[in-house]
Design a protein around this motif. Structure first.
Motif, PDB file in Angstrom:
ATOM      1  N   ASP A   1       0.807  -1.216   0.000  1.00  0.00           N
ATOM      2  CA  ASP A   1       0.000   0.000   0.000  1.00  0.00           C
ATOM      3  C   ASP A   1       0.848   1.279   0.000  1.00  0.00           C
ATOM      4  O   ASP A   1       0.319   2.377   0.100  1.00  0.00           O
ATOM      5  CB  ASP A   1      -0.979   0.013   1.170  1.00  0.00           C
ATOM      6  CG  ASP A   1      -0.300   0.008   2.521  1.00  0.00           C
ATOM      7  OD1 ASP A   1       0.928  -0.193   2.583  1.00  0.00           O
ATOM      8  OD2 ASP A   1      -1.002   0.210   3.538  1.00  0.00           O
TER       9      ASP A   1
ATOM     10  N   ASN B   1      -2.136  -0.155  -8.667  1.00  0.00           N
ATOM     11  CA  ASN B   1      -3.376   0.477  -9.120  1.00  0.00           C
ATOM     12  C   ASN B   1      -4.168   1.031  -7.926  1.00  0.00           C
ATOM     13  O   ASN B   1      -4.655   2.168  -7.956  1.00  0.00           O
ATOM     14  CB  ASN B   1      -4.213  -0.548  -9.886  1.00  0.00           C
ATOM     15  CG  ASN B   1      -5.133   0.078 -10.909  1.00  0.00           C
ATOM     16  OD1 ASN B   1      -4.740   0.965 -11.648  1.00  0.00           O
ATOM     17  ND2 ASN B   1      -6.367  -0.393 -10.957  1.00  0.00           N
ATOM     18  N   ARG B   2      -4.282   0.217  -6.879  1.00  0.00           N
ATOM     19  CA  ARG B   2      -5.007   0.659  -5.681  1.00  0.00           C
ATOM     20  C   ARG B   2      -4.307   1.842  -5.015  1.00  0.00           C
ATOM     21  O   ARG B   2      -4.963   2.796  -4.568  1.00  0.00           O
ATOM     22  CB  ARG B   2      -5.131  -0.491  -4.670  1.00  0.00           C
ATOM     23  CG  ARG B   2      -6.080  -1.604  -5.076  1.00  0.00           C
ATOM     24  CD  ARG B   2      -6.369  -2.532  -3.911  1.00  0.00           C
ATOM     25  NE  ARG B   2      -5.159  -3.143  -3.365  1.00  0.00           N
ATOM     26  CZ  ARG B   2      -4.657  -4.301  -3.800  1.00  0.00           C
ATOM     27  NH1 ARG B   2      -5.238  -4.959  -4.797  1.00  0.00           N
ATOM     28  NH2 ARG B   2      -3.574  -4.812  -3.250  1.00  0.00           N
TER      29      ARG B   2
ATOM     30  N   ASP C   1      -4.960   5.020  -6.976  1.00  0.00           N
ATOM     31  CA  ASP C   1      -6.318   5.515  -6.730  1.00  0.00           C
ATOM     32  C   ASP C   1      -6.416   6.210  -5.382  1.00  0.00           C
ATOM     33  O   ASP C   1      -7.027   7.275  -5.252  1.00  0.00           O
ATOM     34  CB  ASP C   1      -7.324   4.363  -6.804  1.00  0.00           C
ATOM     35  CG  ASP C   1      -7.752   4.031  -8.220  1.00  0.00           C
ATOM     36  OD1 ASP C   1      -7.810   4.958  -9.055  1.00  0.00           O
ATOM     37  OD2 ASP C   1      -8.008   2.854  -8.501  1.00  0.00           O
ATOM     38  N   ARG C   2      -5.796   5.607  -4.380  1.00  0.00           N
ATOM     39  CA  ARG C   2      -5.895   6.161  -3.034  1.00  0.00           C
ATOM     40  C   ARG C   2      -5.087   7.452  -2.886  1.00  0.00           C
ATOM     41  O   ARG C   2      -5.586   8.454  -2.356  1.00  0.00           O
ATOM     42  CB  ARG C   2      -5.406   5.126  -2.016  1.00  0.00           C
ATOM     43  CG  ARG C   2      -5.388   5.624  -0.572  1.00  0.00           C
ATOM     44  CD  ARG C   2      -5.045   4.482   0.379  1.00  0.00           C
ATOM     45  NE  ARG C   2      -3.795   3.835   0.035  1.00  0.00           N
ATOM     46  CZ  ARG C   2      -2.587   4.258   0.450  1.00  0.00           C
ATOM     47  NH1 ARG C   2      -2.504   5.335   1.221  1.00  0.00           N
ATOM     48  NH2 ARG C   2      -1.500   3.603   0.119  1.00  0.00           N
TER      49      ARG C   2
END
Length: 284
Positions: free
Chosen positions: A213, A262-263, A266-267
């Motif tokens: 993350d 990708n996550r 986006d975040r």
């Protein structure tokens, strides 16, 4: 044409879509909306379905914002590159601040410090970096950092000024220890084709420890083309090669790396909430 001048082949599509978190579409040769669309089409065919095109001076900042309004898959970041900060007059600051507020701009960058090149004095770079930190906080957008041979001063300025909510180290170039310090501070590390270079052992170790993350993937195109195509022209589709190399270094699947990047994009950049483009004219 020699192989050194030919672009790498477009690779097989990734197992999951991902984002090229830092590229320079204008420097790759795209000028018009149709050229931008063609370049992003090539990237999408490899699973790199969205890109952030990044400015390094005022002209490229203006262009990046226009390009982000041409294509919904393109987003912009604007700043004055540290090597261009020897002169940073108030009118340039005012226009960059106005561009940074555009709804299609998702980061302030690339800014930071570059002690490798001798184009701008360190004092001027430091002053400009502090100004960009303040701008990122004022517009509520991530700070995208260029850090070349300036690790300690980068961290010092961030601590002294107070970082914005999100900080991204573009083309991360530190070793395992520096990566751990950045991760512990909550910063996001973005890896370019350099992580695939066979002699980049310190970078390999850094890439292996970053939590998913806090991980992004980028090309920095047209520069830093991944191995085995080093020295050949780079484009956003080449991020797929870097995803696969990161998967190998981290001992996971390419799907895991692509989806995680990708996550994270986006975040950090809020891509899903960005206002749709206002123009699609190929003649702009």
């Amino acid at each position: 044409m020699s192989d050194r001048r030919q672009p790498p082949p477009v690779p097989e599509r990734l197992a999951a879509d991902t984002v090229d978190a830092h590229t320079h579409l204008d420097a790759c040769g795209a000028r018009t909306a149709s050229e931008v669309a063609a370049m992003v089409d090539r990237a999408a065919s490899a699973g790199v379905t969205r890109v952030i095109t990044v400015a390094d001076d005022l002209d490229s900042a203006r262009w990046a914002v226009r390009a982000a309004h041409w294509d919904p898959r393109v987003f912009a970041a604007v700043a004055l590159h540290p090597t261009r900060t020897a002169e940073f007059p108030e009118p340039v600051r005012e226009e960059l601040a106005a561009l940074a507020a555009d709804p299609r701009v998702v980061a302030v960058g690339e800014t930071g410090l570059d002690y490798y090149w001798d184009y701008s004095p360190p004092a001027a770079q430091l002053a400009a970096f502090r100004w960009h930190v303040a701008l990122a906080k004022s517009v509520g957008k991530p700070l995208m950092i260029h850090d070349r041979e300036a690790h300690e001063d980068i961290l010092r300025v961030l601590e002294e000024e107070g970082p914005p909510a999100h900080v991204v180290f573009h083309c991360f170039s530190g070793d395992e220890d520096f990566a751990r310090r950045c991760v512990d501070a909550g910063y996001v590390l973005s890896f370019a084709g350099t992580v695939s270079f066979r002699n980049a052992r310190d970078l390999h170790a850094a890439a292996a420890l970053v939590p998913e993350d806090q991980l992004l993937v980028e090309t920095d195109a047209p520069f830093l083309t991944p191995h085995p195509f080093r020295g050949r022209p780079n484009e956003p589709y080449c991020a797929a090669y870097t995803v696969r190399e990161l998967a190998r270094l981290r001992g996971v699947t390419e799907l895991a790396v692509a989806a995680a990047a990708n996550r994270t994009a986006d975040r950090i950049f809020g891509l899903k909430s960005v206002t749709e483009p206002t123009s699609t004219s190929a003649n702009e």
